[in-house]
Motif scaffolding. Structure first.
Motif, short mmCIF file in Angstrom:
data_model
loop_
_atom_site.label_atom_id
_atom_site.label_comp_id
_atom_site.label_asym_id
_atom_site.label_seq_id
_atom_site.Cartn_x
_atom_site.Cartn_y
_atom_site.Cartn_z
N GLU A 46 0.76 -1.22 -0.15
CA GLU A 46 0.06 0.18 0.11
C GLU A 46 0.94 1.31 -0.06
N HIS A 95 2.32 1.91 -3.47
CA HIS A 95 1.36 2.29 -4.09
C HIS A 95 1.09 3.95 -4.10
N ASP A 119 2.19 6.79 -6.87
CA ASP A 119 1.27 7.80 -7.15
C ASP A 119 1.74 9.05 -6.86
#
Ligand SMILES: C[S@@+](CC[C@H](N)C(=O)[O-])C[C@H]1O[C@@H](n2cnc3c(N)ncnc32)[C@H](O)[C@@H]1O
Ligand SMILES: O=c1cc(-c2ccc(O)cc2)oc2c(O)c(O)ccc12
Length: 308
Positions: A112, A115, A119
């Motif tokens: 997570e 990710h 981003d």
């Protein structure tokens, strides 16, 4: 928007309404809003967005919010409390003192966070890509191939590949970043370790990679870049997108932001922001004898370096 409308549209308790004027006053002072009119009546003051706050709007395609929001995550803020302990221990970063491992190990072990980190980088790369393509076309003239080393999920390389369809582009990054990503006709993803071997190309791009590492590590990366452009056969170059701290030529607030980022790099990553003199020393220590700095990306510059 007038203050009266702003207060009416916010879901706040009536006892707190007088605080909005004070919050807006400091936001004007720090450049996020400007006052549109002159009036003695506070409630009639009208606020307008500035260039800085436009970049925070959700519906702005170049919004920097996806970059700024993760910076407030306790994963990144808690290490700032470790200065005292860190100065007295042998850990290389405050992040390591807080979390017991390096940023790269942490990202590799927490999908997570991987990710959210990717981003965050993609958001910054969107803004920088639009500037690079608008203002630095000549940097890419004559090139047939390019590798974006530590290129993340490929935002910058995709924009370059689209604007220069003759250019064969590779996004090179660690396996957990690029595995499973789909290329296009002139862009492919290659997984690997930049400290071992970098794919050959006429040019290598390094955006926000070198400031993550200390001088010795940067020398190893640049040495691998040199080998990669030599293998491609032409003179080639490395294109670095980073800050150049230049106290003499830049204003106080500009340099303050750069210096703050330097501490951000100390907290997270054993890296640093470099002055013109430090770049000069690093570049020449790896046998690149010619370079050109173009300061067209706000706080950052394009630094083109050429081997002998
Ligand atoms: C700060 S990010 C910059 C990403 C991208 N260049 C940008 O500016 O949006 C640094 C990148 O270097 C990559 N990286 C770290 N160690 C690496 C290694 N040994 N080999 C290849 N890439 C690496 C990270 O996975 C990450 O994507
Ligand atoms: O601003 C950042 C933030 C990070 C970052 C984000 C999330 C994590 O769990 C760790 C680190 O990393 C950065 C970075 O590597 C960089 O080159 C510039 C800025 C940031």
């Amino acid at each position: 928007m007038p203050l009266s409308n702003l207060i009416a549209s916010l879901p706040i308790h009536p006892s707190k309404t007088h605080c909005i004027f004070r919050l807006m006053r400091i936001l004007i002072h720090s450049g996020f809003f400007s006052q549109h009119n002159v009036t003695e009546n506070q409630l009639e003051i009208e606020y307008v967005l500035t260039d800085a706050s436009m970049l925070l709007l959700k519906n702005n395609p170049l919004s920097v919010t996806p970059f700024l929001l993760p910076s407030l995550d306790p994963i990144l803020t808690l290490p700032w409390n470790q200065f005292s302990t860190w100065f007295q221990n042998g850990d290389s970063t405050l992040f390591e003192t807080e979390h017991g491992m390096s940023v790269w190990d942490y990202i590799g072990r927490h999908p997570e966070v991987n990710h959210s980190f990717n981003d965050c980088m993609a958001s910054d790369a969107r803004l920088v890509s639009s500037l690079v393509i608008e203002k630095c076309q000549e940097v890419f003239n004559g090139l047939e191939s390019l590798v974006d080393v530590g290129g993340g999920t490929g935002t910058l390389a995709k924009a370059i590949a689209k604007s220069f369809p003759q250019l064969e582009c590779i996004v090179f990054d660690l396996p957990h970043v690029v595995d499973g990503l789909q290329g296009t006709q002139n862009l492919k993803y290659v997984a690997g370790d930049m400290f071992k071997e970098i794919p050959s190309a006429d040019a290598i791009i390094l955006k926000w990679v070198l400031h993550d590492w200390n001088d010795e590590e940067c020398k190893s990366i640049l040495q691998k870049c040199k080998e990669a452009i030599k293998r491609a056969g032409k003179r080639g170059k490395v294109i670095i997108i980073e800050m150049v701290i230049d106290n003499e030529k830049r204003g106080d607030e500009f340099v303050e932001t750069q210096l703050f980022f330097d501490i951000h790099m100390m907290v997270l990553l054993n890296g640093k922001e470099r002055s013109r003199k430090e770049w000069d020393k690093l570049i020449s220590s790896v046998g690149f004898n010619d370079y050109k700095i173009t300061p067209v990306l706000g706080l950052r510059s394009v630094i083109e370096i050429y081997p002998q």
